[in-house]
Each structure stands twice: as structure tokens, then as C-alpha cells.
Design a protein around this motif. Sequence first.
Motif, PDB file in Angstrom:
ATOM      1  N   LEU A 165      12.265  24.323  -3.456  1.00 57.21           N
ATOM      2  CA  LEU A 165      11.354  23.078  -3.169  1.00 57.21           C
ATOM      3  C   LEU A 165      12.154  22.022  -2.368  1.00 57.21           C
ATOM      4  O   LEU A 165      11.740  21.372  -1.531  1.00 57.21           O
ATOM      5  N   SER A 166      13.243  21.776  -2.638  1.00 57.05           N
ATOM      6  CA  SER A 166      14.270  20.816  -1.762  1.00 57.05           C
ATOM      7  C   SER A 166      14.422  21.458  -0.591  1.00 57.05           C
ATOM      8  O   SER A 166      14.358  20.793   0.522  1.00 57.05           O
ATOM      9  N   GLU A 167      14.857  22.672  -0.515  1.00 56.17           N
ATOM     10  CA  GLU A 167      15.370  23.422   0.673  1.00 56.17           C
ATOM     11  C   GLU A 167      13.901  23.332   1.763  1.00 56.17           C
ATOM     12  O   GLU A 167      14.133  23.253   2.931  1.00 56.17           O
ATOM     13  N   SER A 168      12.887  23.473   1.402  1.00 56.78           N
ATOM     14  CA  SER A 168      11.506  23.734   2.017  1.00 56.78           C
ATOM     15  C   SER A 168      11.212  22.268   2.350  1.00 56.78           C
ATOM     16  O   SER A 168      10.003  22.156   3.020  1.00 56.78           O
ATOM     17  N   GLY A 169      11.826  21.147   1.837  1.00 58.30           N
ATOM     18  CA  GLY A 169      11.494  19.824   2.158  1.00 58.30           C
ATOM     19  C   GLY A 169      10.029  19.396   1.273  1.00 58.30           C
ATOM     20  O   GLY A 169       9.816  18.451   1.558  1.00 58.30           O
ATOM     21  N   ARG A 170       9.696  20.091   0.425  1.00 58.79           N
ATOM     22  CA  ARG A 170       8.673  19.795  -0.435  1.00 58.79           C
ATOM     23  C   ARG A 170       8.912  18.849  -1.472  1.00 58.79           C
ATOM     24  O   ARG A 170       7.905  18.253  -1.994  1.00 58.79           O
TER      25      ARG A 170
END
Length: 192
Positions: A165-170
Motif C-alpha cells: 500500500l505504501s509503494e502504490s501510494g495508497r
Amino acid sequence: MSAISERRERERAHRHQLIITAARELAETEGWEAVTTRRLAERVEYSQPVLYSHFDGKDAIVSAVALDAFTELAAHLHRARQAAPGPGQALRAVGGAYLDFAVQRPALYQAMFILPTDLKFASAETPAPMRACFDEFVACFPPENERRELFAEVTWSALHGMAVLSESGRIPSGWQEERLDLLVTRFAGTAG
């Protein structure tokens, strides 16, 4: 085994590792869409049929890269756990090392957990490097905890969710330390 057979086997193992290394490097610099048998054949200076004599296709190459990465991650987690100042800090150290790996090696992390592979998790067929990663999480919980494998699974799942979720910017990446502290102190019941 004859000396010639041994030499051929060493050469084959060297070619195999050369292909894995080239795929890792290409994925890390240009992304997994750039990893094709044609590009790999050019990079390792072998023909595509030679590549296919080692791997059935891209999914098999991704699986080999993932397994290689699990070996690296297991060592990374082990060093973190061993360096923790005490048993209460082990989960914090391992969780932090896991999240750092996901951020620092995104292409490898994708191979390990996002892209299709034939690797079996949580089964008798789970390869040793994958089991070693899981065992580092299990070792963070007291041996008298009969459910420590379940605790390890849920902890790993939460960390994976945070990483993806962090990597995807969510979710904002700047709060990762706070999330880790919350996970460790609330769920695991250990010091943060």
C-alpha cells in the motif's frame, strides 16, 4: 561422476545463475516488463534456446529470481533479529528490516510476492529460503506461545500490506515507522 561431467554441471550452474543475475539487474533497472528472453539472451550472450534449456519461460525466471531474493531476505532478517538489543526488540527489528527490503529492492519484492510464480508458500513443498524468512518472524515470539506461527503469519501479512500500500501510494509512506510501532506494540504485545 567424471571430471568432464562435473565441469559441465559447474558450467550449467554458472549459466543458470548468470541468467538469474541478469534478470534481477534488468528488472531492478528497467522493470519486469523489460525482462524478456530476447533481452536476457543478449545480456548473457547465449541464445534463446540455451535460456529455454534452463527455464520454461518468464514465469520460471521470475520464480528463480524470487527464490534467490528469499535467500537474501532471510539473511537480512536474521541479521536484524540477531542485532536487536533484546527479545522484546526482535520483532521491531525484523519488521523494520522487512519494510526496508521492500523499499530498497522493489523489483525483487514484486518477484517474491506480486508476480506469478510456481513457488509454494506454507506447504511441505515450501523451499528452504522461504521457510527461513518465515522462521525469522516465528523466532520473534516466545517459544511458549503455542500460536506463534499464527502470530508470525498475521504480522508478515500486515507488513506486506504496509509495503504494498505504501509503494502504490495508497497510504503515506512517511508514517511507516508509526505503523510498525503500532503493529509491534498492539498486536504483538512487545516493546516498540
